[in-house]
Design a protein around this motif. Structure first.
Motif, short mmCIF file in Angstrom:
data_model
loop_
_atom_site.label_atom_id
_atom_site.label_comp_id
_atom_site.label_asym_id
_atom_site.label_seq_id
_atom_site.Cartn_x
_atom_site.Cartn_y
_atom_site.Cartn_z
N LEU A 1 -1.69 -2.09 -5.62
CA LEU A 1 -2.95 -2.20 -4.89
C LEU A 1 -3.48 -3.64 -4.95
N ASP A 2 -3.34 -4.26 -6.10
CA ASP A 2 -3.76 -5.65 -6.27
C ASP A 2 -2.98 -6.56 -5.32
N GLN A 3 -1.66 -6.35 -5.25
CA GLN A 3 -0.84 -7.20 -4.39
C GLN A 3 -1.11 -6.93 -2.92
N ALA A 4 -1.37 -5.68 -2.57
CA ALA A 4 -1.76 -5.38 -1.19
C ALA A 4 -3.05 -6.12 -0.84
N LEU B 1 -11.22 -11.07 -10.69
CA LEU B 1 -11.13 -12.31 -9.91
C LEU B 1 -10.81 -12.00 -8.46
N GLY B 2 -9.86 -11.09 -8.26
CA GLY B 2 -9.51 -10.72 -6.89
C GLY B 2 -10.68 -10.10 -6.15
N LYS B 3 -11.42 -9.22 -6.81
CA LYS B 3 -12.57 -8.61 -6.17
C LYS B 3 -13.63 -9.66 -5.83
N ALA B 4 -13.83 -10.61 -6.74
CA ALA B 4 -14.79 -11.68 -6.47
C ALA B 4 -14.37 -12.49 -5.25
N GLN B 5 -13.08 -12.73 -5.11
CA GLN B 5 -12.57 -13.46 -3.97
C GLN B 5 -12.85 -12.70 -2.67
N ALA B 6 -12.63 -11.38 -2.70
CA ALA B 6 -12.91 -10.57 -1.52
C ALA B 6 -14.40 -10.59 -1.19
N LEU B 7 -15.24 -10.46 -2.20
CA LEU B 7 -16.68 -10.50 -1.97
C LEU B 7 -17.11 -11.84 -1.39
N ALA B 8 -16.55 -12.92 -1.91
CA ALA B 8 -16.87 -14.25 -1.38
C ALA B 8 -16.42 -14.36 0.07
N GLY B 9 -15.26 -13.77 0.37
CA GLY B 9 -14.78 -13.80 1.74
C GLY B 9 -15.70 -13.08 2.71
N LEU B 10 -16.50 -12.17 2.19
CA LEU B 10 -17.48 -11.44 3.00
C LEU B 10 -18.87 -12.09 2.93
N GLY B 11 -18.95 -13.24 2.27
CA GLY B 11 -20.23 -13.93 2.15
C GLY B 11 -21.15 -13.36 1.10
N GLU C 1 0.82 -1.21 0.00
CA GLU C 1 0.00 0.00 0.00
C GLU C 1 0.86 1.26 0.00
N ALA C 2 1.91 1.24 0.82
CA ALA C 2 2.79 2.41 0.87
C ALA C 2 3.46 2.65 -0.48
N LEU C 3 3.91 1.58 -1.12
CA LEU C 3 4.53 1.71 -2.44
C LEU C 3 3.54 2.26 -3.46
N ALA C 4 2.29 1.81 -3.36
CA ALA C 4 1.26 2.30 -4.29
C ALA C 4 1.07 3.80 -4.14
N GLY C 5 1.18 4.29 -2.91
CA GLY C 5 1.01 5.71 -2.67
C GLY C 5 2.18 6.55 -3.12
N GLU C 6 3.32 5.89 -3.40
CA GLU C 6 4.52 6.62 -3.77
C GLU C 6 4.72 6.74 -5.27
N THR C 7 3.98 5.98 -6.07
CA THR C 7 4.21 5.99 -7.52
C THR C 7 3.17 6.85 -8.23
N ASN C 8 3.61 7.49 -9.30
CA ASN C 8 2.70 8.26 -10.15
C ASN C 8 2.28 7.49 -11.39
N ARG C 9 2.78 6.26 -11.53
CA ARG C 9 2.44 5.46 -12.70
C ARG C 9 1.18 4.64 -12.43
N PRO C 10 0.11 4.86 -13.19
CA PRO C 10 -1.14 4.15 -12.93
C PRO C 10 -1.00 2.63 -12.99
N ASP C 11 -0.21 2.11 -13.95
CA ASP C 11 -0.10 0.66 -14.07
C ASP C 11 0.57 0.07 -12.83
N LEU C 12 1.61 0.73 -12.33
CA LEU C 12 2.27 0.26 -11.12
C LEU C 12 1.35 0.38 -9.91
N ARG C 13 0.63 1.47 -9.84
CA ARG C 13 -0.28 1.67 -8.70
C ARG C 13 -1.34 0.57 -8.67
N PRO D 1 -11.72 -2.55 -0.79
CA PRO D 1 -11.56 -1.18 -1.30
C PRO D 1 -10.29 -0.99 -2.12
N LEU D 2 -9.26 -1.76 -1.83
CA LEU D 2 -8.03 -1.67 -2.63
C LEU D 2 -8.29 -2.18 -4.05
#
Length: 255
Positions: free
Chosen positions: A105-108, A140-150, A89-101, A123-124
């Motif tokens: 965020l995905d890895q966080a 896929l990642g968002k679906a996993q988070a949603l499933a984790g919340l039931g 998350e901290a690294l994401a806040g430090e970069t100005n490159r959208p692809d890296l951000r 939210p990430l």
């Protein structure tokens, strides 16, 4: 659903940063920066403790995002999921490159999911999807988070989008099947599993899920076959751990 943090796919983006490092910085002044980063990432797999030490030392010397990223990956490999998530998350806040951000965020989010904190991952992933709405793995990642919340119906919606974006993704079909099963839509789940296994015959999560569905339908021999295949082809996977537990339960019932 799996909790991989897509580290290998993201690495190429971080490697690009080594070419942007200022002259004389640690990222370019100590040999080949790209070679260092690749080596650190490999070490994160084989000896994450050493990788963390090396990455932290390089980061303090001005190694920038590549060193910080390797450190975060090493923390995740060490099972320090919260620490790794916060670093990403901290690294994401430090970069100005959208692809890296988006990638950070995905890895966080992936690290939070590994910790079992879907509420922090969601939210990430939403923020990453705003940057890259056409990225199927983010869905896929968002679906996993949603499933984790039931929230299985919402998860299916995200997986529908993932399938539309990437129709050849075995992951998307396998994970949608898992959500559909929890909604008691077994026929639709089985159809997705057959599609996943047609694309990738040894897909661990698809084999696990089909075994579960077969057991629910009274086909214990079929379930056993799927789980035994899974253990044979992906013995170190999380899915294999679940398959072993299911096989043990079947064996107990036979006694």
């Amino acid at each position: 659903m799996q909790t991989a943090t897509r580290i290998s796919a993201f690495a190429a983006c971080v490697i690009a940063l080594t070419l942007l490092a200022p002259p004389g910085s640690a990222a370019t002044g100590e040999g080949d920066a790209e070679a260092w980063y690749r080596g650190c990432m490999e070490l994160a797999d084989s000896d994450p403790g050493r990788a963390l030490d090396q990455a932290e030392a390089r980061r303090k010397a001005g190694g920038g995002t590549p060193a910080g990223h390797c450190a975060a990956v090493a923390l995740v490999r060490l099972g320090r999921f919260e620490d790794g998530a916060k670093r990403f998350e901290a690294l994401a806040g430090e970069t100005n490159r959208p692809d890296l951000r988006a990638g950070l965020l995905d890895q966080a989010a992936g690290a939070w999911l590994l910790k079992g904190s879907a509420e922090k991952a969601l939210p990430l992933l939403d923020a990453a999807i705003k940057i890259a709405p056409g990225d199927a793995p983010l869905r896929l990642g968002k679906a996993q988070a949603l499933a984790g919340l039931g929230r299985y119906q919402d998860a299916v919606g995200e997986l529908d989008r993932a399938v539309a974006l990437e129709p050849s993704s075995a992951d998307a079909y396998a994970f949608r099947a898992s959500a559909l099963r929890r909604l008691n839509r077994e026929d639709a789940a089985l159809a997705d599993l057959e599609r996943a296994l047609s694309l990738e015959p040894q897909h661990p999560e698809a084999l696990l899920e089909r075994g579960i569905l077969r057991q629910l339908r009274g086909n214990r021999s079929g379930a056993r076959a799927d789980w035994e295949t899974l253990v044979a082809v992906a013995p170190k996977s999380v899915a294999a751990d679940a398959a072993r537990a299911n096989l043990d339960a079947l064996a107990q019932r036979r006694k």
